[in-house]
Scaffold this active site. Structure first.
Site, short mmCIF file in Angstrom:
data_model
loop_
_atom_site.label_atom_id
_atom_site.label_comp_id
_atom_site.label_asym_id
_atom_site.label_seq_id
_atom_site.Cartn_x
_atom_site.Cartn_y
_atom_site.Cartn_z
N GLU B 58 29.21 27.92 43.19
CA GLU B 58 28.86 26.50 43.24
C GLU B 58 29.88 25.72 44.07
O GLU B 58 29.52 24.86 44.88
CB GLU B 58 28.82 25.91 41.82
CG GLU B 58 27.77 26.53 40.89
CD GLU B 58 28.29 27.75 40.13
OE1 GLU B 58 29.09 28.52 40.70
OE2 GLU B 58 27.88 27.94 38.97
N CYS B 82 29.23 27.82 34.91
CA CYS B 82 30.22 27.92 33.84
C CYS B 82 30.56 26.52 33.33
O CYS B 82 30.51 25.53 34.06
CB CYS B 82 31.47 28.63 34.33
SG CYS B 82 32.34 27.74 35.60
N CYS B 91 32.34 24.67 36.67
CA CYS B 91 31.44 24.22 37.73
C CYS B 91 30.57 23.06 37.26
O CYS B 91 30.18 22.21 38.06
CB CYS B 91 30.57 25.37 38.20
SG CYS B 91 31.52 26.66 39.00
#
Lengths: 345, 345
Positions: B58, B82, B91
């Protein structure tokens, strides 16, 4: 005007091959042969050899022309036409009589006694002769016949249904079947292409197989079923086995204490087998490999691992590995068939 | 305006999968993840997780947008983002901060402790969340990671090069090689996808394998090679073996008198292995099957028959056969590769 160009020759020979294929498994001890007659670019006759004792492919094709004048035509035959009197008069005579202008054939007669004889006789009559058209395909078609006339042994196919780790049996009480229905159906098609199916006494005892062709479509045009052959060391075989009691029981042969080679010779000579298929078990298959008797291998793999307490495909120690060529692969659902020829040393 | 239709979702997720694939074999103990950022139907960012400790997919994708405003954009991620602080900040935080309007991910975090947490956090912020897009493909990608976090064991692939009758060795003095160069090349690609390669002491003695990745193309972006692992019952191993003497000797591990399961656990826990590949011999492979430790099978068949005096693939008696699913087949010249998953009982 004679039709003559190599592109057309290949095209018509391919059609002759298609005709021949209709006779696979039906013609022994004769070879499978197909024939097409072409005049001014048009097909006016076609035929294939349907059974030993019946008319040859050339005669079938001539008859199918139904009296149309064949003068000047070209005849395409997958195999060199016969030139000697057998159960039927020689095809070479019929070709000459019909005043055809050109003969195209795929491969020579594999019988060394007759090879190239047709070619000489036809040329002597002023008939053009072209040979070696699609010869590989035409040769493949007569492989079993060629092997028998040249060596006295039939073409030997080993067939097995097995696990990914090369096992013919499953662990514990999982039952005898390894491969799926689609594979078993394909085995039926294979059986319809051979003249005998051979198993060892162990397989007879363990599986009690029928070794028949059950597909009605495959049975329709057959005038005989492949012989069912059991090899045994001891003389005791269960009399209740299917192959001794079913409606085809007269089609079953037992060989006791004979070497595989002796059995094969006898099948070729006395029982007119061009081709046989060994269907197991591992001892018999191992023996066949060890004695260099296998021509072709046809293995069906099921997606399972069985482990080393199960019977192996080739239950014999080999001095050297056997290598396959002309390998083909086909999927039958989640089973795979690997087929190939065993390279000769 | 939010881009939202299932056709586009699948299209962009496929591109995210493509990104993820670039990281296969490089990310353990992390999963491989890919990411695409889309705004008004245009891709403005893409990235994949390159190595443990490095930025997540990401973040790679956000950075690749190079400051373009992400407000209102949709982010496609193969795996649930996560939501906890690990080696990097979560993220989810970065996504919220960037004011993206929608998050689409393929599969949930397989770690039960974190599962669906990102979903809740994002929704709470008014961000739309779509899940289960190309979930099968996304799941396949994280299979090794998922198995480790859920069971404490790595994903176990058994690889073997063998004869058609399931033999790992050849008769007499024919040498150690069974499969062809194309198969061996493919094994290199497989090795590049796993974190450890395991062999038994017998294989080390017999073959003296390097167990390395030699293809420079495969080596280029790697920051580490798979561990080379030897299992032994006796403690004596030849010190002259390649894996003990070559330039990668520090990458070799020896386990003496440990069960395979204990070794796998240790590789997962201490050596951060998501996936391992067992490369033989038959005893070790047989043991792995017997103890239900195999997840995937990758068999290369060479077109030879070796006979029963050669070593079998699975040199152990199994109580039940192991069945494969998701089978795929690939030809490598005259060799065939059969690959599939071992069904769990």
């Amino acid at each position: 005007m004679i039709d003559k160009n190599s592109e057309n020759d290949a095209k018509f020979m391919r059609l002759a091959l298609k005709e021949a294929e209709k006779g696979i498994g039906l013609t022994s001890p004769n070879p499978t042969v197909g024939c097409i007659i072409v005049k001014k670019g048009k097909i006016i006759g076609r035929g294939y050899h349907r059974r030993a004792g019946g008319p040859h492919a050339e005669i079938e094709a001539i008859r199918s022309a139904k009296g149309k004048p064949l003068k000047g035509a070209t005849i395409y035959i997958t195999l060199e036409p016969c030139s000697t009197y057998g159960k039927t008069p020689p095809c070479v005579e019929a070709i000459i009589k019909s005043e055809m202008a050109r003969v195209v054939y795929g491969v020579k007669d594999p019988d060394f006694r007759h090879q190239d004889k047709a070619k000489r006789l036809l040329k002597k009559q002023g008939i053009k002769v072209t040979t070696e058209i699609l010869s590989e395909d035409c040769q493949r078609l007569i492989r079993p016949f060629a092997k028998r006339v040249q060596t006295g042994l039939p073409w030997v196919i080993v067939k097995a249904g097995m696990s990914l780790d090369g096992r013919l049996t499953r662990p514990g009480k999982e039952g005898q079947w390894i491969t799926n229905d689609q594979s078993l159906k394909d085995v039926q098609r294979l059986r319809a292409e051979v003249d005998a199916i051979i198993v060892g006494a162990g397989t007879l005892k363990k599986d009690d197989p029928s070794l028949t062709i059950r597909e009605t479509k495959l049975l329709k045009k057959r005038n005989k079923l492949p012989k069912r052959v059991v090899l045994t060391r001891k003389s005791k075989l269960s009399k209740a086995s299917k192959i001794f009691t079913d409606q085809f029981k007269d089609n079953t042969l037992i060989y006791s204490n004979k070497s595989l080679k002796a059995v094969l010779k006898d099948l070729a000579k006395r029982h007119q087998c061009n081709s046989v298929m060994i269907e197991g078990g591992g001892r018999l298959i191992g023996d066949a490999f060890k004695r260099e008797l296998v021509d072709e291998l046809c293995l069906y793999y099921a997606p399972i691992i069985c482990g080393e307490n199960c019977k192996p495909l080739a239950d014999a120690a080999l001095n050297a590995s056997k290598r396959l060529s002309e390998i083909s692969l086909k999927a039958f659902g989640d089973n795979y068939r690997i087929r190939g020829l065993v390279a000769k040393e």
